[in-house]
Design a protein around this motif. Structure first.
Motif, PDB file in Angstrom:
ATOM      1  N   ARG A 129      74.340 145.593  79.986  1.00 28.84           N
ATOM      2  CA  ARG A 129      74.326 143.735  79.960  1.00 28.84           C
ATOM      3  C   ARG A 129      74.042 143.068  81.217  1.00 28.84           C
ATOM      4  O   ARG A 129      73.518 142.020  81.040  1.00 28.84           O
ATOM      5  N   ASP A 133      70.536 141.132  81.479  1.00 30.08           N
ATOM      6  CA  ASP A 133      70.032 139.872  82.428  1.00 30.08           C
ATOM      7  C   ASP A 133      69.979 139.359  82.488  1.00 30.08           C
ATOM      8  O   ASP A 133      69.311 138.167  83.079  1.00 30.08           O
ATOM      9  N   HIS A 163      70.688 144.569  72.808  1.00 27.43           N
ATOM     10  CA  HIS A 163      70.243 143.298  74.020  1.00 27.43           C
ATOM     11  C   HIS A 163      68.620 143.719  73.843  1.00 27.43           C
ATOM     12  O   HIS A 163      67.909 144.752  73.582  1.00 27.43           O
TER      13      HIS A 163
END
Length: 300
Positions: A129, A133, A163
């Motif tokens: 993640r 990001d 995501h």
């Protein structure tokens, strides 16, 4: 680049895990990389994975990785997607490589599970993640527990699929049931990372493959998937079976795929060059065996 035959193929269908050509002195051969990439795309690949294991990423510098992406982008233009391997065992370093790949012109990044430290699943999830990001690039997760020591468990994969930039998986898990569970519950584009699974995984809904064997027979690999997509499943099976001896010789006979691919490419007069230590070139017996299997394949 997307494959119009699949809604979940964010990087195309036939991707090659491209070797990284070096000069005889061991330097990065950018001209050779461009020529090899152009040939692979002309011969059927609609995507290239650079700086992966087959691309000797453990022994190339961060600068070389970015230079390779730029050179290949120049060579192939927009004819194929470029996915840059950026995975390391260090989240911070992986983010740095991701940003560098984005700046160099990659269309996406391949992020392997952090290796050696064997983080638990919550840490694996946080790592992916954080990388996703960090940039605007779509992410292909790389699940290869045989090398990293850590699996991306199916439930972790299902959570990661939420995501918006985690879009694909290079699957070397050898867990066909677990893969099908994720395929059934997510929109992730799965790519067979093991050449013996190209057709089998495609038949249950995968997006395509990231193939080592495509370094030497890209058109044949593309034709396996094209035949299945056209509904000629019998021909697809025959094509997969035909390439099986070459797959075995290149990926399952005791030498890394980088070594075998470079041995064959060198024998064919295509850009490749030496491997970097600690890898060693294929010995005479292994090289002769590779050439013999390749010649038998081409004679059929």
């Amino acid at each position: 680049m997307t494959n119009p035959g699949k809604t979940n193929a964010p990087f195309g269908r036939t991707l090659c895990a491209m070797i990284t050509p070096f000069t005889e002195s061991g330097a990065l051969d950018l001209d050779g990389a461009g020529r090899l990439a152009d040939r692979l795309v002309t011969d059927g690949c609609d995507g290239l994975v650079l700086n992966g294991t087959t691309g000797e990423s453990p022994t190339t510098t961060d600068t070389e990785k970015a230079e390779l992406v730029r050179a290949v982008r120049t060579a192939v233009g927009e004819r194929a997607s470029i996915v840059a391997g950026v995975g390391t065992f260090d989240t911070r370093h992986t983010v740095e490589l991701t940003l560098a790949a984005e700046k160099a012109g990659a269309d996406g990044v391949l992020v392997v599970t952090p290796y050696y430290s064997r983080p638990p699943q919550d840490a694996v999830e946080a790592h992916f993640r954080t990388v996703a990001d960090a940039s605007g690039l779509p992410v292909m997760l790389y699940d290869i527990p045989g090398r990293t020591g850590t699996r991306i468990e199916p439930e972790t994969m299902i959570r990661l699929a939420e995501h918006p930039r985690i879009m694909a998986v290079k699957d070397c898990s050898y867990d066909f049931l677990g893969t099908q569970k994720v395929l059934a519950r997510t929109e992730l584009g799965y790519y067979a990372g093991c050449d013996e699974h190209i057709l089998a995984l495609y038949a249950v809904g995968a997006a395509g493959c990231v193939s080592t064997v495509a370094n030497v027979v890209p058109r044949h690999v593309a034709e396996i998937l094209e035949a299945f997509e056209a509904g000629d499943t019998a021909r697809a099976a025959r094509l997969q079976q035909r390439v099986t001896p070459l797959i075995e010789e290149m990926t399952a006979a005791g030498l890394p795929g980088t070594v075998t691919a470079k041995a064959l490419l060198n024998a064919l007069g295509r850009p490749a060059g030496p491997v970097r230590a600690p890898l060693r070139p294929a010995g005479r017996e292994a090289a002769d065996g590779l050439r013999a299997v390749y010649q038998e394949f081409m004679a059929v």
